[in-house]
Design a protein around this motif. Structure first.
Motif, mmCIF file in Angstrom:
data_model
loop_
_atom_site.group_PDB
_atom_site.id
_atom_site.type_symbol
_atom_site.label_atom_id
_atom_site.label_comp_id
_atom_site.label_asym_id
_atom_site.label_seq_id
_atom_site.Cartn_x
_atom_site.Cartn_y
_atom_site.Cartn_z
ATOM 1 N N UNK A 441 24.493 -41.228 2.762
ATOM 2 C CA UNK A 441 25.082 -40.447 1.676
ATOM 3 C C UNK A 441 25.881 -39.236 2.139
ATOM 4 N N UNK A 442 25.646 -38.777 3.363
ATOM 5 C CA UNK A 442 26.270 -37.541 3.842
ATOM 6 C C UNK A 442 27.228 -37.861 4.982
ATOM 7 N N UNK A 443 28.443 -37.377 4.887
ATOM 8 C CA UNK A 443 29.450 -37.637 5.913
ATOM 9 C C UNK A 443 29.398 -36.584 7.020
ATOM 10 N N UNK A 444 30.097 -36.889 8.112
ATOM 11 C CA UNK A 444 30.271 -35.944 9.227
ATOM 12 C C UNK A 444 28.952 -35.509 9.856
ATOM 13 N N UNK A 445 28.068 -36.492 10.067
ATOM 14 C CA UNK A 445 26.806 -36.226 10.744
ATOM 15 C C UNK A 445 26.739 -36.998 12.047
ATOM 16 N N UNK A 446 26.092 -36.395 13.021
ATOM 17 C CA UNK A 446 25.877 -37.032 14.321
ATOM 18 C C UNK A 446 24.378 -37.081 14.591
ATOM 19 N N UNK A 447 23.875 -38.268 14.959
ATOM 20 C CA UNK A 447 22.468 -38.404 15.319
ATOM 21 C C UNK A 447 22.330 -38.078 16.795
ATOM 22 N N UNK A 448 21.575 -37.027 17.106
ATOM 23 C CA UNK A 448 21.355 -36.667 18.501
ATOM 24 C C UNK A 448 20.243 -37.514 19.108
ATOM 25 N N UNK A 449 20.141 -37.462 20.409
ATOM 26 C CA UNK A 449 19.074 -38.174 21.110
ATOM 27 C C UNK A 449 17.847 -37.269 21.135
ATOM 28 N N UNK A 450 17.016 -37.397 20.108
ATOM 29 C CA UNK A 450 15.841 -36.538 20.000
ATOM 30 C C UNK A 450 14.889 -36.753 21.158
ATOM 31 N N UNK A 451 14.803 -37.978 21.644
ATOM 32 C CA UNK A 451 13.925 -38.260 22.786
ATOM 33 C C UNK A 451 14.382 -37.503 24.023
ATOM 34 N N UNK A 452 15.702 -37.442 24.238
ATOM 35 C CA UNK A 452 16.226 -36.718 25.398
ATOM 36 C C UNK A 452 15.978 -35.216 25.265
ATOM 37 N N UNK A 453 16.058 -34.691 24.041
ATOM 38 C CA UNK A 453 15.782 -33.267 23.831
ATOM 39 C C UNK A 453 14.318 -32.972 24.145
ATOM 40 N N UNK A 454 13.411 -33.822 23.692
ATOM 41 C CA UNK A 454 11.998 -33.635 24.020
ATOM 42 C C UNK A 454 11.766 -33.720 25.525
ATOM 43 N N UNK A 455 12.500 -34.578 26.187
ATOM 44 C CA UNK A 455 12.364 -34.678 27.644
ATOM 45 C C UNK A 455 12.790 -33.379 28.321
ATOM 46 N N UNK A 456 13.850 -32.740 27.811
ATOM 47 C CA UNK A 456 14.272 -31.458 28.388
ATOM 48 C C UNK A 456 13.225 -30.384 28.149
ATOM 49 N N UNK A 457 12.623 -30.394 26.982
ATOM 50 C CA UNK A 457 11.611 -29.389 26.646
ATOM 51 C C UNK A 457 10.353 -29.567 27.484
ATOM 52 N N UNK A 458 9.946 -30.826 27.689
ATOM 53 C CA UNK A 458 8.663 -31.103 28.346
ATOM 54 C C UNK A 458 8.768 -31.373 29.830
ATOM 55 N N UNK A 459 9.982 -31.742 30.299
ATOM 56 C CA UNK A 459 10.126 -32.204 31.674
ATOM 57 C C UNK A 459 9.639 -33.627 31.861
ATOM 58 N N UNK A 460 9.456 -34.356 30.763
ATOM 59 C CA UNK A 460 8.957 -35.720 30.823
ATOM 60 C C UNK A 460 10.061 -36.759 30.747
ATOM 61 N N UNK A 461 9.649 -37.994 30.536
ATOM 62 C CA UNK A 461 10.551 -39.143 30.485
ATOM 63 C C UNK A 461 11.015 -39.356 29.050
ATOM 64 N N UNK A 462 12.309 -39.353 28.832
ATOM 65 C CA UNK A 462 12.845 -39.507 27.481
ATOM 66 C C UNK A 462 12.390 -40.803 26.834
ATOM 67 N N UNK A 463 12.332 -41.872 27.610
ATOM 68 C CA UNK A 463 11.965 -43.165 27.027
ATOM 69 C C UNK A 463 10.552 -43.172 26.474
ATOM 70 N N UNK A 464 9.680 -42.307 26.997
ATOM 71 C CA UNK A 464 8.303 -42.286 26.501
ATOM 72 C C UNK A 464 8.223 -41.728 25.084
ATOM 73 N N UNK A 465 9.259 -40.972 24.662
ATOM 74 C CA UNK A 465 9.288 -40.414 23.316
ATOM 75 C C UNK A 465 10.165 -41.221 22.368
ATOM 76 N N UNK A 466 10.901 -42.191 22.889
ATOM 77 C CA UNK A 466 11.971 -42.826 22.128
ATOM 78 C C UNK A 466 11.440 -43.668 20.978
ATOM 79 N N UNK A 467 12.133 -43.554 19.864
ATOM 80 C CA UNK A 467 11.905 -44.405 18.708
ATOM 81 C C UNK A 467 13.191 -45.188 18.465
ATOM 82 N N UNK A 468 13.453 -45.535 17.228
ATOM 83 C CA UNK A 468 14.577 -46.405 16.900
ATOM 84 C C UNK A 468 15.912 -45.760 17.263
ATOM 85 N N UNK A 469 16.778 -46.488 17.958
ATOM 86 C CA UNK A 469 18.107 -45.957 18.272
ATOM 87 C C UNK A 469 19.015 -45.973 17.050
#
Length: 498
Positions: A441-469
Motif C-alpha cells: 500500500x505504501x510507495x517508495x519503501x526499501x526493505x533493508x537486510x535486518x539480519x545483516x544489521x543484527x549481525x553488525x550489532x552482535x558480531x554474529x552470522x547474519x544467516x543465523x538471524x535471517x527470515x524471509x527474503x
C-alpha cells in the motif's frame, strides 16, 4: 463445554466446585507452597502475570533461598504444564478441573506438577499441597484434593502420556507432551516454514516447543553511557552471548545489582535489547547523510513498559539526540517515565494513540520503532500462562492495530529514515503478513537486510538471524531455542529519498 461447567459452578450448582466455596479466613502465605498457590490463584483471577507477581510475594514471605527456588518452580512449572496436568486430572478423576473452584483447581495442578515432574516423594507432594490449601482457606476441599492427587500418583508422567495419546494425531501428541494448545503448535509449525528456518521439517518444532518450557535466564541491560557491562558482569554474572549491553545474572535478586535502582541497568531480554540497537544502527545512516542533523531523532510508538525506550534514550543522550516515547495507556506511560529516569533529558513521554501521534508529525523522525502489540507467542518461556489465555481469534483482532501503527510510523519517518517493525511473536500473521500488506500500500519503501544489521550489532552470522527474503533485503527472526532470546521478529523499512 468447560467454560459452561465453570459458569454453572460460579452460581453454586456444581457439586464438586461447591465443596470448596465456603472457606476459612486465609492467613498470609508463609511456606513455598502457600506462596506458589497464592500466585497461581491470583494469575487466574486477575489475569495477572506470574513474573510480575511472584517476586513481591517471595519478598513478603521472607523465604529462604531454597524455599524461594521451590516456590518459583512450583509456580512456573504448574503454569507451563497446565494443559497436561488438566488432561491427567480428567482421566484420573473422571472430572474436568474447570468444575473445581479456583483455589482447589490450582492446588490440584500444583500437586500434579510435584507428582509428575519433580523429585518429591508422593506422600510429601500430596500432604504438603493439602496443608497449603488448608492454610489459604480451602480446608473443605482437602478430602477431594487428596483423593484426586492419589489417583494422579498411580502412574508416572510417561505412563499417563501413553494412555492419553493412544490413537491421537501428531499435533495432539505434541500439544500434550509439551503442554501447548494445539492451535499454537500448528501456528509455530507454520511460522518455522514461513520464516525459512532450515530445520522447519527436521525437528525444529520440537526444539522450539521444548524451549518454551525452559525457564528464561534473568538478563540485564547495562544502558550505554550509563553503566559498564563488564563491571556489572564481574559482580553479578557473565556477559550475554549477543547484545553488547547484556549481562546474564547467575543468581540473586536483580534489584540488588549496582545501577538497577538508578535505572542505569535494567532487567531486559537480549532480544529486546537487540531490536532497539538494530533501529539505532540502521537509522544512523540517515543521520550521517543529513548534514543538518544535530543528532538522532527517534520515535517509539508503543513504548510501554519502556525497556527499548531506555536503550534508545541512553544512546540518544550520548549522541545529542532525542526520543519521543508514546503509549496509549496511562499506566504504561508511567512505567516508561520510570524506565528512562537515567536519561530523562533526552526522552519526552506522552500518553496518546501512537497512530494519531505519528500522523500529526509527518516526516519528523530519522528512526521509528513499532514494537507492536501482539500475541506474545515468542515469550512463552517467560510468561507461560499466556498460552492458555490467547485464542486464534486474537491474532486477527490485533492485525488492524499492527497495520495502522506501521503505516503511521512510515508517515512520521523522514526520507532516508528507517522504521523498525517488531513483535515478540513469530506468528506469520503478525509478522510477514503485516509488513507485506503495508508494503503493497505504501510507495517508495526499501526493505533493508535486518539480519545483516543484527549481525553488525552482535558480531554474529547474519544467516543465523535471517527470515524471509524480500526484494533487496531480509526480515529477521530470533528464536528461543536458537538464540536463547525471546522470539522477536524484526523488519527494517527505509523511506526512499525523492
Amino acid at each position: 463445554m468447560a467454560q459452561q461447567r465453570a459458569q454453572r459452578g460460579r452460581h453454586g450448582r456444581d457439586e464438586w466446585r461447591g465443596r470448596g466455596e465456603r472457606r476459612e479466613s486465609p492467613r498470609r502465605p508463609r511456606t513455598a507452597r502457600e506462596v506458589a498457590l497464592t500466585v497461581l490463584r491470583e494469575v487466574e483471577d486477575a489475569d495477572a502475570y506470574a513474573n510480575l507477581l511472584l517476586p513481591g510475594r517471595l519478598r513478603n514471605a521472607e523465604l529462604s533461598p531454597r524455599d524461594a527456588s521451590l516456590a518459583t518452580e512450583l509456580t512456573y512449572g504448574t503454569l507451563r504444564m497446565q494443559g497436561l496436568y488438566d488432561a491427567v486430572v480428567r482421566a484420573a478423576a473422571d472430572r474436568d478441573p474447570a468444575d473445581l473452584d479456583p483455589l482447589t483447581r490450582q492446588a490440584v495442578r500444583m500437586g500434579a506438577h510435584q507428582l509428575l515432574s519433580m523429585r518429591i516423594a508422593d506422600h510429601a507432594a500430596v500432604s504438603e499441597t493439602i496443608d497449603a490449601l488448608r492454610a489459604l482457606g480451602g480446608a473443605r476441599a482437602s478430602g477431594l484434593t487428596n483423593a484426586v492427587l492419589r489417583r494422579v500418583a498411580e502412574a508416572s508422567a510417561e505412563e499417563w502420556l501413553e494412555r492419553l495419546t493412544a490413537g491421537a494425531g501428531e499435533t495432539e501428541v505434541r500439544a500434550l507432551r509439551t503442554s501447548h494448545p494445539g492451535w499454537i503448535v500448528r501456528a509455530l509449525a507454520l511460522a518455522l516454514r514461513r520464516h525459512r528456518r532450515p530445520d522447519a521439517e527436521d525437528g525444529g518444532l520440537d526444539r522450539l516447543l521444548t524451549a518454551d518450557n525452559t525457564p528464561a535466564r534473568v538478563t540485564l541491560a547495562a544502558l550505554p553511557g550509563l553503566a559498564d557491562p563488564d563491571e556489572i558482569a564481574a559482580g553479578a554474572g557473565h556477559r550475554g552471548a549477543l547484545s553488547p549491553l547484556a549481562v546474564v545474572l547467575e543468581s540473586g535478586d536483580p534489584r540488588e545489582v549496582d545501577g538497577v535502582a538508578e535505572a542505569r541497568v535494567r532487567v531486559q531480554d537480549e532480544g529486546s535489547q537487540l531490536i532497539a540497537l538494530a533501529l539505532a544502527e540502521a537509522s544512523m545512516q540517515a543521520d550521517a547523510e543529513d548534514e543538518a542533523a544535530e543528532g538522532p531523532r527517534w520515535l517509539d510508538l508503543c513504548a510501554g513498559p519502556g525497556g527499548k525506550t531506555a536503550v534508545l534514550g541512553a544512546l540518544a543522550a550520548q549522541l545529542g539526540g532525542s526520543v519521543d516515547a508514546v503509549d496509549s495507556s496511562a499506566h504504561r506511560a508511567r512505567l516508561v517515565r520510570d524506565s528512562v529516569r537515567a536519561s530523562a533529558d533526552a526522552v519526552a513521554v506522552s500518553q496518546a494513540d501512537g497512530r494519531e501521534f505519528a500522523a500529526a508529525r509527518p516526516g519528523r523522525y530519522s528512526g521509528v520503532l513499532v514494537d507492536a502489540p501482539c500475541s506474545g507467542l515468542g515469550a512463552l518461556r517467560r510468561r507461560p500462562e499466556a498460552r492458555w489465555r490467547r485464542r486464534p481469534e486474537d491474532i486477527a483482532a490485533l492485525a488492524p492495530v499492527q497495520r495502522g501503527l506501521l503505516s503511521a510510523a512510515l508517515e512520521a519517518c523522514r526520507p532516508g529514515g528507517v522504521v523498525a517493525y517488531s513483535t515478540c511473536s513469530p506468528h506469520w500473521a503478525e509478522t510477514g503478513v503485516i509488513v507485506d500488506e503495508v508494503l503493497a500500500d505504501v510507495e517508495n519503501l526499501e526493505v533493508l537486510d535486518a539480519a545483516a544489521v543484527l549481525a553488525r550489532v552482535t558480531g554474529g552470522d547474519a544467516d543465523s538471524f535471517a527470515s524471509a527474503p524480500r526484494a533487496g533485503g531480509r526480515f529477521a527472526q530470533l528464536w528461543p531455542d536458537v538464540h536463547g532470546t525471546d522470539g522477536m521478529f524484526l523488519a527494517l523499512l527505509r523511506r526512499k529519498r525523492d
